[in-house]
Write an enzyme that holds these catalytic residues in place. Sequence first.
Site, PDB file in Angstrom:
ATOM      1  N   GLU A 185       0.842  -1.209   0.000  1.00 48.99           N
ATOM      2  CA  GLU A 185       0.000   0.000   0.000  1.00 48.99           C
ATOM      3  C   GLU A 185       0.874   1.255   0.000  1.00 48.99           C
ATOM      4  O   GLU A 185       0.615   2.218  -0.723  1.00 48.99           O
ATOM      5  CB  GLU A 185      -0.916  -0.027   1.224  1.00 48.99           C
ATOM      6  CG  GLU A 185      -1.742   1.238   1.428  1.00 48.99           C
ATOM      7  CD  GLU A 185      -1.617   1.797   2.830  1.00 48.99           C
ATOM      8  OE1 GLU A 185      -1.169   2.947   2.971  1.00 48.99           O
ATOM      9  OE2 GLU A 185      -1.978   1.085   3.793  1.00 48.99           O
ATOM     10  N   GLU A 192      10.174   1.516   2.363  1.00 47.21           N
ATOM     11  CA  GLU A 192       8.818   1.503   2.928  1.00 47.21           C
ATOM     12  C   GLU A 192       8.577   0.306   3.844  1.00 47.21           C
ATOM     13  O   GLU A 192       7.760   0.392   4.756  1.00 47.21           O
ATOM     14  CB  GLU A 192       7.773   1.525   1.801  1.00 47.21           C
ATOM     15  CG  GLU A 192       7.816   2.769   0.959  1.00 47.21           C
ATOM     16  CD  GLU A 192       7.565   4.037   1.771  1.00 47.21           C
ATOM     17  OE1 GLU A 192       6.695   4.027   2.666  1.00 47.21           O
ATOM     18  OE2 GLU A 192       8.262   5.039   1.518  1.00 47.21           O
TER      19      GLU A 192
END
Length: 975
Positions: free
Chosen positions: A70, A145
């Site tokens: 995401e 991330e």
Amino acid sequence: MQLEVNQIYHGFTLLEEKEIKELNGIGRLFHHEKSGAQLYHIENEDDNKVFSISFRTPPQDSTGVPHILEHSVLCGSRKFPTKEPFVELAKGSLNTFLNAMTFPDKTMYPIASKNDKDFLNLMDVYLDAVLYPNIYKKPEILKQEGWHYEIEDPQDEITYKGVVYNEMKGAFSSPESVLFRKVQEALFPDSPYGVESGGDPEVIPELTQEQFLAFHKNYYHPSNSYIYLYGNGDIVKHLQFINEEYLKDFDKIQVDSEIPLQKPFEQPKELTIDYPISRGEREEDKTFLSLSFVVGNSTDAELYLAFEILNYLLLQSNSAPLKRALIDAQLGKEVIGSYDGSILQPIFNIVIKNSNESMKEKFKQVVFETLEKLVKEGIDKKLIEAAININEFHLREAEEAGYPKGLMYGIEIMDSWLYGKKPSMHLEYEENLNKIKKALQNDYFEKIIEKYLLNNAHSALLVVKPKKGLLEEKEREVQKKLVKYKAQLSKEEIEQLINETKKLREMQTTPDSKENLNSIPLLSLEDIDTEPEELPLIETKERDIDLLIHPLFTNSIAYVHMYFDLSSIPENLLPYASLLSQVLGKIDTEQYSYEDLSNEINIHTGGIQYGLQAFGENGTDDQYYPKFIVNSKALVDKIPKLHSLINEMVTKTKFEEDKRLKEIIQETVSRLERRILSQGHAVVANRLYSYFSPIGNYLERLQGIDYYQFLCGLESDFEGKKSEIKENLAKVAQLIFNKNQLLISLTTDEKDVENFTKHLPTLINNLSNKENKAVQYSFALSPKNEGFMTSSEIQYVGKGYNFKKLGYSYHGSLQVLKTIVSLDYLWNTIRVRGGAYGAFFNIGRDGNMFLGSYRDPNLIESLQAYDGTAEYLKNFSTDEREMRKYIIGTVSRLDTPLTNAMKGEVATARYIRHIFHEDIRKEREEVLGTTDQDIRDAFKLVGDVMKENYLCVLGNENKISANKEVFKELVDLFK
């Protein structure tokens, strides 16, 4: 717009069209023939248009791949190859919502905008991001991330770094997060719900690049997508865009993403789990006890709605019988009830906070005995009516602070659509609500309790208990694992890790090329309204009371806000004014027991809440207007009853029942602890302001750590202080609820104002008319520079001061500065390179400035980054296009959409603060006229603020202790 069922529009076949009267709109279901994508459209008059694309993403393990993905798909794509298109859009679009969300079984990518051109731009970037992300070209994205091994020198220790890794360390620092994660794990051992889609920090480092890419390949295909459009946009134009730019290039495939049903248990489960507390905390009264039940399917729309109501009926309201029984049994300090219908097999949770492991059997006994009694004797029909009515009010109001209405609908449709049922199932609530209302004549809820709670073996009893030293134990295990890993590496392999760290750092520090930046679509300044919206406000008097009227369409709801001046409260009684806001409505009055009062409020109104706020004078933090606020709403024909109930509470509350007062204090302490752990950045900001700002110091005593510590003192010696507590509550109530200190704000349709004023006497009679003298406060302000130590694995790091006290003045360009520092400098320094989940820069017309981080693995490094802000600004240089982007992003933030109810509140706040429309217009003109030279000129202001060295940190006790030289005082926050 007229469309025909079974016709094809730009590759989309319209399968169904129907009116959804609950939304005052039309719902349409489409199927894209070539790609297999599904699309649902809600057409209505709302100009705040919403788009989202979602994918069913069931995880197979707890590496957090859905969550990391995401984040990662928004780090550059085929058409938009900048490092972070998401941030570029946040800087420079007129979005009214921009985010992405990971759920246990789905991932959603929603955007919203009122501007048609901007809406298409946002849709374009998001579709390209999810379907063509740069993750296949840049392995550094997963490292940034998700997680990576960090090492810069062969002699250094290896550490773990990564945004999601640190975010989840922060999430798992909260015992509530640990509890609810373990509940799902216990109830769904054979289902994707049994693993952590967000990622378990202990498991995240097991995720490989191959697994990461495979997950995207498997699930991020249009055949597994759910596209949603909402509002007054041109649906045919939007279908054409989605088809021609994206879906026409995909062929339908079979995607295996079905969510399997967990087989029901034959016997309930029991689990005991430890969670960490700091060395200074006691273990007594720190245990969580929970009973959780799997209750049917979310595709049973009637049961779904019934359990929303039942949750409120049993556990949420002040008259809730199960909550009452658990509190009366003295099992703990707070009862939490929740119903999660956002997964295929919803969960109903009953939780006791601040309990002890020894209470486990009694907890179970009280729950089942209470439920059995309710089934046998029947539930009070007035209680049922109250629960149904308050839920119906909120269904019809359909508002959620910070979220566009269309987004809330978009999330709700997934609770059926994701599992193969009609998207509109939960939006069309009227028929099911009418079925549930039959509970007022029969044993509807009693049968539900019997079937889904009493006779349901698919349940789990969890004990989540504190353990000192657990955090250190986990940290040692991680360190040991990393030492062992490094020991088995060859010199070449260590060098490879160093090179990978260096390569990641280079990617993070190398600015995007102008060409890549220019790929992000950007509006022109001509697309922006130069005139800010003027909020309606009519100033008048009724029966000698100052009244502000905001004539706006509210669908026959009256929003009534009473602002009582707090200036007459002596300094030593200030925290009691805040406690009063917690007590009112939860304690007996002359006419009602608090249970009956709760039912009356829920039957006749949309809610009555109490709070305190200090409104700073326009342009200064030295002068402020403290208010005790009564927030209420009701249908217009219920105004007389609303007025009567408010008057009863503010003038006839009885502060006499010791047991009830103690319960409220304990519950408030528990909720404040939860806020401190989950919203540490806000707690740190408030505390920091209290060091140098009169208004900040005032609010700290009413809402912050000072207030928390005050309540802890009352709780620990309640027997010794109960007389004083009751006496002081009565004293502050008498001082506050005074006609001479009252301002009323009313937001409703113009035609309904007379109905309000006609019944005004019912609201204000019995209020004191005494002339109270204002108190002059003299707060001792000083740079306390505290380090608040907890068992959290991360930090919230804050630094700031008031620039006006240093001789600087406010200018609208400082709002553009806020955009640039937040979304450029701090984002790259604190989040991207530092690995924190978030970073903030706030600056206001009162002069107060704050730099802060959220779920931050660092401490000293973040403070150094704040100090480096001035140098960054001194060297700031950009072109016209980038400057325009920052300006547009700033205007977007200033123009956050407001519901009509919110418009009344904002207009009132401006009125109290003496902020006029001309001030708002001037600020907007200054924002629109900001140049890069204005930003450079701000370097001295920011630098001088940082040199004052006012700082505050909340976080890991070991990290804070290791950096004790930074602080003037170290504080064990939780005892």
